[in-house]
Structure formats: structure tokens, C-alpha cells
Design a protein around this motif. Structure first.
Motif, PDB file in Angstrom:
ATOM      1  N   ARG A   1       0.813  -1.214   0.000  1.00 15.48           N
ATOM      2  CA  ARG A   1       0.000   0.000   0.000  1.00 15.48           C
ATOM      3  C   ARG A   1       0.848   1.266   0.000  1.00 15.48           C
ATOM      4  O   ARG A   1       0.420   2.304  -0.511  1.00 15.48           O
ATOM      5  N   VAL A   2       2.049   1.193   0.569  1.00 13.00           N
ATOM      6  CA  VAL A   2       2.899   2.383   0.633  1.00 13.00           C
ATOM      7  C   VAL A   2       3.722   2.553  -0.637  1.00 13.00           C
ATOM      8  O   VAL A   2       3.801   3.653  -1.194  1.00 13.00           O
ATOM      9  N   LEU A   3       4.341   1.467  -1.119  1.00 10.43           N
ATOM     10  CA  LEU A   3       5.302   1.577  -2.216  1.00 10.43           C
ATOM     11  C   LEU A   3       4.697   1.418  -3.598  1.00 10.43           C
ATOM     12  O   LEU A   3       5.093   2.129  -4.536  1.00 10.43           O
ATOM     13  N   PHE A   4       3.785   0.494  -3.751  1.00 11.28           N
ATOM     14  CA  PHE A   4       3.371   0.080  -5.091  1.00 11.28           C
ATOM     15  C   PHE A   4       2.025   0.666  -5.505  1.00 11.28           C
ATOM     16  O   PHE A   4       1.374   1.359  -4.734  1.00 11.28           O
ATOM     17  N   GLY A   5       1.651   0.375  -6.734  1.00  9.28           N
ATOM     18  CA  GLY A   5       0.438   0.930  -7.296  1.00  9.28           C
ATOM     19  C   GLY A   5       0.681   2.296  -7.895  1.00  9.28           C
ATOM     20  O   GLY A   5       1.813   2.803  -7.927  1.00  9.28           O
ATOM     21  N   PRO A   6      -0.369   2.950  -8.393  1.00 10.15           N
ATOM     22  CA  PRO A   6      -0.209   4.293  -8.952  1.00 10.15           C
ATOM     23  C   PRO A   6       0.117   5.303  -7.859  1.00 10.15           C
ATOM     24  O   PRO A   6      -0.169   5.086  -6.680  1.00 10.15           O
ATOM     25  N   VAL A   7       0.731   6.403  -8.276  1.00  5.11           N
ATOM     26  CA  VAL A   7       1.039   7.481  -7.329  1.00  5.11           C
ATOM     27  C   VAL A   7      -0.272   8.000  -6.755  1.00  5.11           C
ATOM     28  O   VAL A   7      -1.179   8.395  -7.495  1.00  5.11           O
ATOM     29  N   ALA A   8      -0.375   8.000  -5.420  1.00  3.91           N
ATOM     30  CA  ALA A   8      -1.659   8.237  -4.765  1.00  3.91           C
ATOM     31  C   ALA A   8      -2.112   9.681  -4.842  1.00  3.91           C
ATOM     32  O   ALA A   8      -3.303   9.958  -4.992  1.00  3.91           O
ATOM     33  N   ASN A   9      -1.183  10.611  -4.724  1.00  3.14           N
ATOM     34  CA  ASN A   9      -1.573  12.017  -4.682  1.00  3.14           C
ATOM     35  C   ASN A   9      -0.405  12.891  -5.101  1.00  3.14           C
ATOM     36  O   ASN A   9       0.699  12.401  -5.346  1.00  3.14           O
ATOM     37  N   GLU A  10      -0.664  14.181  -5.163  1.00  2.52           N
ATOM     38  CA  GLU A  10       0.364  15.117  -5.615  1.00  2.52           C
ATOM     39  C   GLU A  10       1.535  15.177  -4.650  1.00  2.52           C
ATOM     40  O   GLU A  10       2.685  15.343  -5.068  1.00  2.52           O
TER      41      GLU A  10
END
Length: 513
Positions: free
Chosen positions: A441-450
């Protein structure tokens, strides 16, 4: 081993006096204060390395220093180390260097006070591991609470006052019972020497009460379930350096207490109540693992992880009785004790590194909530790789130090009772679950926010600290033999000692277990 140089006294008093010098230097200019603190910590670590280079693998106390202290009480300034205490002293001096470096740009409010508190606490913690006089041990034990109390209370988070008072009350309450036990042992042994305590014959009822008194102090410090609730609060509110020292060093003092006091002084009571410690340890491994799985705060998750992993330490220490009860031979008895020791050193590296990683993120976004992140690996690739490595080590990946101690304890548990091993091994599943779930949840996936998109990767100072700790985790995981070789004679001597009944002066039998 005797040394012309008072290595232990230097390792204790150099950081204490250096901390006082840092304290009086003030914060103008702060760069001088920081460099002074770093130099003191590096000198202390360099002096402590003499313990390793001059240590001869044996069960005898080495680097002994013995001087009169309070003659009317029979108390002495009595120091010495063996294969159990020496690695813990090196861990203390090693980790403190990185705590000083980690605070370099982060602590802006009264940095001289902050750095001085850590240096003074370093000397006091070394004193705990080196003291062979029970009264001297108790003085160091209580004194080290004061710097940590101030660190959490002054530089901590919004609920820092509640957390630091809870931390102090829990640990001080247990220490009162330990003081009563030490006074009673002084009267019985006519000495405050811890080694004399080891050879003092005690009745079954005496041992039971002494064991429970020590349990009250050491279980809180580890901390064991169900007296663990102070630790998550302390970790969440503590500054990064405070969390690192709490997890890497202060929890180990509780485990050290079991080895230095509970097991050799009250072996009959330890054997009789081993089921209680094993139960508390397994609950910590399994139940606390599930608690960690649902945490949304990264610091709190790692704090609960520490409780679960320290459950392996106490399990390894007390599983020795179960092995002898079942096999009636020494084979495997030392495996659990050695596994617990290796786990303590390993956990010091891994947990310290994980809290430093959380500190790196918090310094940038001022949030420890997992939901605030996502896709960090895209903007902080070097940091992300290091965090992933420490996460895998925390999950017990073979080739890392996290695997070695856990494997030794699981193997020892299997020799005592297969069901113990099955329950203990769940940490390999739960540890992977909560650690990798956090990393995902912290490192992977799309960039969460600006805010995440604008993150800067770890700077040179942060990379240096994390890379050195990663190397320590890797070296201990691939080549644990030097550490095990140093510990083995002392561990074997302890195993031999706890097999002798204190009130019968004969080897314990299966019936007595």
C-alpha cells in the motif's frame, strides 16, 4: 579477560560525559553541537569494538573491573562481560551512531538537549549490560528511563505526555518488585554480586516469589503480552530516534534480564513456570501478529511487529526446559537460548531500520498513515528498494538475519513440542502478511496524490544509514557463525547451570520439571 585499559568504564562514561558536554554547549551554532555528539558516539563505538577484538570465547567474565562503591552495603563498582552481554553492548553503541546521524537535519528544537539525552542514555544502557553488581545494575536500569521519558515527552507527538507517563509508570512499577527481590538476594548471598546470586541455593517457595518479581520487571520491558500496551503508544508518539532506541535496544534489556537473573537464579521456578512464559510468548507471536495486520499507522504496525518478534526471544529462552523434559539430554537445549539471542540482535537491526524508514517518510509528508501514501517506489526508488529489503527481513526471508534466529527457535520448539513449533511458525505467515501488506500500500500501485508525486528520494545521509543497516542484516543472515561462536560458551554454561536444582544442588530430573 583482564585489560590494562578500562574498556567497559570508557564505554559507559564516555557517552555520559560527552552528553553532558553536548548539553552545556548549547545550540549556537548547532552544527558544532551535532559534530560533537557524532564524534562522541563514534569514539564510543570504536572503544566498544575492543570488546570484540579482545574477547576470548569462553564462559568466564572478561574485561572485569571491580572497585569498592558503597562498602556499608557491600555494593561494588563491578563490571564484566561474557558472550551474552558483549554483543548487546556492541549493538547499543552501533545503533546510537545512526540515531545521531538520523537527527542531523530533522531535530530543530533544542538539538543539543536531544542529542545529549541519547548519549547519556547510551552510557546507561551499556551500564545495564555490563554491571555485575545488582545494585549498580538497578541504578543503571532506573536511570536510563529518565532520558527516554524526556525524549518522548519533549520531542514526541501530540499525545506525548500520556505516552511518556504510561511508559514510565509501567516500567517503574515492575522495577519495584525487582528491587525487593534484589534486596532479598543480597541478604541471602551476603553480597550484591550477580554471580554470587547465581550460586546461592534457594528454596522452592523463595525461587517462585523471586521469579515472579523478576517477571514483573522483565515482562514489561520486553514487553510480553498482556503488559505490552505501553509500547505502541510510546512508539507512535516518540520521535524517530526514540522509536529506534526503544525497539533496537531497550526491549532487549528485558530479554537480557531473563538470561542474567531469572534463569540462573531461579532455575526450579523457571522450569515449573516455563509453560506460562511459553504461553505468553505464543500469544504474542500469534495474537499480536493479527493485531498488527489491521493497523493503519505504520509506526504502530511496526511496534506490534516488535512485540510479536520479541515473543520469539522469550519462547527460545524457556523452550530449553521443555526440550530437556522430553529428551533428558542436552541436545537442542542451547539451540533455543542461542536462537533467542540471535533474534535479539537481528531484531535490533531490522526494527531500527524500519522505524528509520518511517521517519524518512514522515519527515517529508508529516504523516504515518498508510492511506497517505501509495506509489512511493516511483518517486523514491532507492528508498523503496531499501524499505522492501527490510520488510522481507522482517518477514523472515532466508538470507537475512530475520530468518536465522526464528529458524533456530522454531527448530528448538519442534524438539520440545511440535505444536509449539506450528504456532511459532505462524509468524512467518503473519509477518509476511502484515509487513508486505503495508509495503504494497505504501510503495506500489499508482502514485496516490500530488504530495507523493513530489517526494524526493533518500538523501546521502539517509542512504548511508539505511545501507549500512542493510549490510548488517545481510551479513548476519548469511554468516551468523562469528556471533554464535562468541555466544556459544556462555550459552552452554547457562544451559548447564539451569539444569541444577537450587534447593537440592543436584541436576533437575524430568519429575522436577
Amino acid at each position: 579477560m583482564q585489560s590494562m585499559l578500562p574498556v567497559l568504564s570508557l564505554t559507559i562514561w564516555l557517552p555520559i560525559l560527552g552528553g553532558m558536554a553536548v548539553l552545556t554547549s548549547g545550540d549556537k551554532p548547532p552544527s558544532i553541537t551535532k559534530w560533537l555528539a557524532l564524534i562522541v558516539s563514534l569514539l564510543t563505538f570504536a572503544v566498544s569494538l575492543l570488546l570484540w577484538t579482545g574477547f576470548e570465547p569462553s564462559a568466564e567474565m572478561q574485561f572485569v573491573e571491580r572497585l569498592p562503591w558503597i562498602p556499608p552495603l557491600g555494593a561494588e563498582y563491578y563490571l564484566g562481560v561474557d558472550g551474552i552481554s558483549m554483543p548487546l553492548i556492541l549493538l547499543t553503541t552501533f545503533v546510537t551512531v545512526f540515531v545521531i546521524i538520523a537527527a542531523w537535519e530533522v531535530i530543530t528544537y533544542r538539538p543539543s538537549y536531544y542529542l545529549a539525552a541519547f548519549l547519556i542514555m547510551e552510557g546507561l544502557m551499556v551500564g545495564v549490560f555490563a554491571a555485575l553488581d545488582a545494585l549498580l545494575f538497578y541504578v543503571f536500569w532506573e536511570a536510563m528511563l529518565i532520558p527516554m521519558f524526556l525524549i518522548i515527552g519533549i520531542w514526541g507527538g501530540p499525545n506525548r505526555v500520556y505516552a511518556t507517563i504510561k511508559f514510565f509508570l509501567y516500567t517503574f512499577f515492575g522495577s519495584v518488585f525487582m528491587l525487593v527481590a534484589l534486596i532479598y538476594l543480597r541478604l541471602q548471598a551476603d553480597s550484591f554480586s550477580i554471580l554470587d546470586f547465581h550460586n546461592t541455593f534457594l528454596g522452592e517457595q523463595e525461587q517462585l516469589l523471586i521469579f515472579l518479581a523478576f517477571l514483573a520487571a522483565f515482562a514489561v520491558k520486553v514487553p510480553m503480552w498482556p503488559v505490552h500496551t505501553w509500547l505502541p503508544d510510546a512508539h507512535v508518539e516518540a520521535p524517530t530516534g526514540g522509536s529506534v532506541i526503544l525497539a533496537a535496544i531497550m526491549l532487549k534489556i528485558g530479554g537480557y534480564g531473563f538470561l542474567r537473573f531469572s534463569l540462573p537464579i531461579a532455575p526450579d521456578a523457571s522450569a515449573a513456570l516455563d509453560w506460562l512464559i511459553i504461553l505468553m510468548s505464543l500469544v504474542a507471536v500469534v495474537y499480536i501478529g493479527f493485531v498488527a495486520l489491521v493497523q493503519q499507522d505504520m509506526k504502530k504496525l511496526i511496534a506490534y511487529s516488535s512485540i510479536a518478534h520479541m515473543g520469539f526471544v522469550t519462547l527460545g529462552f524457556f523452550i530449553a526446559f521443555g526440550i530437556f523434559r522430553k529428551t533428558q539430554i542436552d541436545e537442542g537445549v542451547t539451540l533455543g537460548l542461542a536462537g533467542g539471542m540471535v533474534q535479539m540482535i537481528s531484531h535490533g537491526f531490522i526494527s531500527g531500520a524500519l522505524f528509520l524508514c518511517v521517519g524518512v517518510l514522515y519527515d517529508r509528508l508529516h504523516s504515518r498513515e498508510i492511506a497517505s501514501y501509495g506509489g512511493v517506489i516511483h518517486t523514491m526508488p532507492v528508498f523503496g528498494g531499501l524499505l522492501l529489503f527490510f520488510a522481507m527481513a522482517n518477514a523472515g526471508l532466508p538470507g537475512t538475519s530475520g530468518f536465522v534466529g526464528e529458524f533456530m527457535v522454531i527448530l528448538a520448539s519442534f524438539r520440545a513440542e511440535p505444536w509449539y513449533a506450528v504456532l511459532a511458525a505462524t509468524t512467518l505467515i503473519l509477518g509476511a502478511a502484515y509487513t508486505l501488506w503495508m509495503v504494497k500500500r505504501v510503495l506500489f500501485g499508482p502514485v496516490a496524490n500530488e504530495a507523493v508525486a513530489n517526494l524526493q528520494d533518500a538523501n546521502g545521509r539517509e542512504r548511508f544509514v539505511l545501507i549500512v543497516l542493510a549490510l548488517a542484516v545481510l551479513v548476519l543472515g548469511v554468516w551468523p557463525d562469528p556471533l554464535v561462536t562468541v555466544m556459544e560458551p556462555s550459552i552452554q554454561d547457562l544451559a548447564d547451570h539451569i539444569r541444577v536444582s537450587k534447593f537440592a544442588a543436584t541436576p533437575l530430573t524430568a519429575a522436577q520439571f
